[in-house]
Design an enzyme around this catalytic site. Sequence first.
Site, PDB file in Angstrom:
ATOM      1  N   MET A 101      -9.156   7.956   0.372  1.00  0.00           N
ATOM      2  CA  MET A 101      -9.785   8.366   1.479  1.00  0.00           C
ATOM      3  C   MET A 101     -10.416   9.838   1.320  1.00  0.00           C
ATOM      4  O   MET A 101      -9.778  10.770   0.872  1.00  0.00           O
ATOM      5  CB  MET A 101      -9.034   8.209   2.726  1.00  0.00           C
ATOM      6  CG  MET A 101      -8.459   7.128   3.148  1.00  0.00           C
ATOM      7  SD  MET A 101      -7.494   6.882   4.494  1.00  0.00           S
ATOM      8  CE  MET A 101      -6.671   5.487   4.523  1.00  0.00           C
ATOM      9  N   HIS A 127      -1.341  -1.114  -4.311  1.00  0.00           N
ATOM     10  CA  HIS A 127      -2.623  -0.981  -3.735  1.00  0.00           C
ATOM     11  C   HIS A 127      -2.729   0.612  -3.255  1.00  0.00           C
ATOM     12  O   HIS A 127      -1.739   1.415  -2.618  1.00  0.00           O
ATOM     13  CB  HIS A 127      -2.707  -1.857  -2.259  1.00  0.00           C
ATOM     14  CG  HIS A 127      -3.783  -1.598  -1.373  1.00  0.00           C
ATOM     15  ND1 HIS A 127      -4.867  -2.573  -1.962  1.00  0.00           N
ATOM     16  CD2 HIS A 127      -4.065  -0.986  -0.479  1.00  0.00           C
ATOM     17  CE1 HIS A 127      -5.944  -2.060  -1.264  1.00  0.00           C
ATOM     18  NE2 HIS A 127      -5.665  -1.280  -0.081  1.00  0.00           N
ATOM     19  N   GLY A 162      -0.672   1.280   9.509  1.00  0.00           N
ATOM     20  CA  GLY A 162      -0.087   1.173  10.767  1.00  0.00           C
ATOM     21  C   GLY A 162      -0.762   0.536  11.842  1.00  0.00           C
ATOM     22  O   GLY A 162      -0.080   0.456  12.876  1.00  0.00           O
ATOM     23  N   ASP A 175      -6.562  -6.624   4.028  1.00  0.00           N
ATOM     24  CA  ASP A 175      -5.907  -5.621   4.109  1.00  0.00           C
ATOM     25  C   ASP A 175      -5.950  -4.966   5.558  1.00  0.00           C
ATOM     26  O   ASP A 175      -6.932  -4.968   6.148  1.00  0.00           O
ATOM     27  CB  ASP A 175      -6.729  -4.541   3.229  1.00  0.00           C
ATOM     28  CG  ASP A 175      -6.213  -3.161   3.098  1.00  0.00           C
ATOM     29  OD1 ASP A 175      -5.240  -2.745   3.876  1.00  0.00           O
ATOM     30  OD2 ASP A 175      -6.802  -2.181   2.681  1.00  0.00           O
ATOM     31  N   GLY A 176      -4.748  -4.769   6.144  1.00  0.00           N
ATOM     32  CA  GLY A 176      -4.582  -4.042   7.426  1.00  0.00           C
ATOM     33  C   GLY A 176      -3.662  -4.817   8.416  1.00  0.00           C
ATOM     34  O   GLY A 176      -4.133  -6.024   8.799  1.00  0.00           O
ATOM     35  N   MET A 206     -12.448   4.382   0.006  1.00  0.00           N
ATOM     36  CA  MET A 206     -12.918   4.653   1.227  1.00  0.00           C
ATOM     37  C   MET A 206     -13.543   5.966   1.102  1.00  0.00           C
ATOM     38  O   MET A 206     -13.173   6.889   1.756  1.00  0.00           O
ATOM     39  CB  MET A 206     -11.789   4.582   2.471  1.00  0.00           C
ATOM     40  CG  MET A 206     -11.356   3.375   2.637  1.00  0.00           C
ATOM     41  SD  MET A 206      -9.808   3.282   3.359  1.00  0.00           S
ATOM     42  CE  MET A 206      -8.490   3.146   1.811  1.00  0.00           C
ATOM     43  N   HIS A 254      -8.798   1.076  -3.884  1.00  0.00           N
ATOM     44  CA  HIS A 254      -9.567   0.872  -2.758  1.00  0.00           C
ATOM     45  C   HIS A 254      -9.960   2.160  -2.136  1.00  0.00           C
ATOM     46  O   HIS A 254      -9.648   2.997  -1.598  1.00  0.00           O
ATOM     47  CB  HIS A 254      -8.598   0.317  -1.171  1.00  0.00           C
ATOM     48  CG  HIS A 254      -9.279   0.279  -0.115  1.00  0.00           C
ATOM     49  ND1 HIS A 254      -8.514  -0.153   0.964  1.00  0.00           N
ATOM     50  CD2 HIS A 254     -10.746   0.224   0.054  1.00  0.00           C
ATOM     51  CE1 HIS A 254      -9.638  -0.294   1.881  1.00  0.00           C
ATOM     52  NE2 HIS A 254     -10.884  -0.101   1.338  1.00  0.00           N
ATOM     53  N   ASP A 310      -4.981   3.538  -1.823  1.00  0.00           N
ATOM     54  CA  ASP A 310      -6.171   3.878  -0.693  1.00  0.00           C
ATOM     55  C   ASP A 310      -6.398   5.361  -0.769  1.00  0.00           C
ATOM     56  O   ASP A 310      -5.743   6.103  -0.443  1.00  0.00           O
ATOM     57  CB  ASP A 310      -5.402   3.777   0.920  1.00  0.00           C
ATOM     58  CG  ASP A 310      -5.271   2.350   1.029  1.00  0.00           C
ATOM     59  OD1 ASP A 310      -6.196   1.344   1.069  1.00  0.00           O
ATOM     60  OD2 ASP A 310      -3.906   1.793   1.597  1.00  0.00           O
ATOM     61  N   MET A 346     -11.145  -6.408   5.240  1.00  0.00           N
ATOM     62  CA  MET A 346     -10.292  -5.583   6.241  1.00  0.00           C
ATOM     63  C   MET A 346      -9.785  -6.296   7.534  1.00  0.00           C
ATOM     64  O   MET A 346     -10.778  -6.850   8.149  1.00  0.00           O
ATOM     65  CB  MET A 346     -11.144  -4.204   6.658  1.00  0.00           C
ATOM     66  CG  MET A 346     -11.294  -3.274   5.351  1.00  0.00           C
ATOM     67  SD  MET A 346      -9.923  -2.659   4.569  1.00  0.00           S
ATOM     68  CE  MET A 346      -8.885  -2.031   5.762  1.00  0.00           C
ATOM     69  N   SER A 376       0.895  -1.281   0.009  1.00  0.00           N
ATOM     70  CA  SER A 376      -0.001  -0.022  -0.140  1.00  0.00           C
ATOM     71  C   SER A 376       0.839   1.053  -0.085  1.00  0.00           C
ATOM     72  O   SER A 376       1.691   1.436   1.005  1.00  0.00           O
ATOM     73  CB  SER A 376      -0.662   0.071   1.342  1.00  0.00           C
ATOM     74  OG  SER A 376      -1.614   1.257   1.402  1.00  0.00           O
TER      75      SER A 376
HETATM   76  C1  DX5 Z   1      -6.339   1.300   5.763  1.00  0.00           C
HETATM   77  C2  DX5 Z   1      -5.797   0.818   4.312  1.00  0.00           C
HETATM   78  C3  DX5 Z   1      -4.696  -0.162   4.212  1.00  0.00           C
HETATM   79  C4  DX5 Z   1      -3.331   0.459   4.884  1.00  0.00           C
HETATM   80  C5  DX5 Z   1      -2.532  -0.742   5.302  1.00  0.00           C
HETATM   81  O1  DX5 Z   1      -7.253   2.080   5.893  1.00  0.00           O
HETATM   82  O2  DX5 Z   1      -6.960   0.377   3.615  1.00  0.00           O
HETATM   83  O3  DX5 Z   1      -4.606  -0.288   2.746  1.00  0.00           O
HETATM   84  O4  DX5 Z   1      -2.642   1.573   3.991  1.00  0.00           O
HETATM   85  O5  DX5 Z   1      -1.598  -0.482   5.948  1.00  0.00           O
HETATM   86  P1  DX5 Z   1      -1.055  -1.448   6.728  1.00  0.00           P
HETATM   87  O6  DX5 Z   1      -0.216  -2.558   6.137  1.00  0.00           O
HETATM   88  O7  DX5 Z   1       0.238  -0.390   7.391  1.00  0.00           O
HETATM   89  O8  DX5 Z   1      -1.769  -1.675   7.959  1.00  0.00           O
HETATM   90 ZN    ZN Z   2      -6.809  -0.438   1.814  1.00  0.00          ZN
END
Ligand code: DX5
Ligand code: ZN
Length: 219
Positions: A38, A34, A146, A176-177, A69, A67, A36, A138, A9
């Site tokens: 948001m 990946h 993180g 993911d996560g 969000m 992805h 993200d 998730m 990501s």
């Molecule tokens: C969280 C994201 C993830 C995140 C994963 O909202 O969707 O993709 O970046 O990061 P790590 O692997 O650090 O949990």
């Molecule tokens: Zn993600």
Amino acid sequence: MNKVFIAPSILSGDFANMGKAVKDLEKWGGDIVHCDVMDGVYVKNLTFGMPMIKALRKITDKTLDVHLMITKPERYVEEFVECGADIVTFHPEASQDALATLQKIKSLGVKCGIVFNPDVDIDKYSHLFKYCDIILVMSVFAGLGGQKFIDYCLDRIKYVKQLLDEQNLDIPIEVDGGITEENASKVVEAGASILVAGSTVYNSKNPKKTIEKLRGTNY
Ligand code: DX5
Ligand code: ZN
């Protein structure tokens, strides 16, 4: 066991140098980028949108896994595809019509899927599986990189796998996560074949080796 794909990501990459973050993951053996997205509404954070996808599309041939969000993802899926997304996933409860959104993405010629936050009722949306090319489970609450892996999500991955089997659907489960070298094998055993990893990859002293370990050869 299926082949395991690693999707670093870029949320954990250097925002002042996203091109390098992508080139690095190519060099390290990452399979999928990946991304993200948001919106500050569906989740608290704001990250980036279509211009980033468009810019990254110019510098990589890797699969761009977007992805979303965001609230009402249907408003933007067309633009994300035009900008170069190869996979578009969204949170079904954020959409006014999740089925129509899936069908719209699919009609644009790319892969579509729904994402399950840890508190979302999987049964409520399992009738949509047959319209999906991928299911993203998730293992943290969406919105921040993180975070620590939530253990009960392993059962949710297994449950999605069971439902897919019951429906005779052979589509990949992405998780993911909070994925680390320590828990990756459990996630794969539960049924995942695509592992998203942000901080574990980008904060690693040896990201190439970390990606190899995440992918694993002895599952
Ligand atoms: C969280 C994201 C993830 C995140 C994963 O909202 O969707 O993709 O970046 O990061 P790590 O692997 O650090 O949990
Ligand atoms: Zn993600």
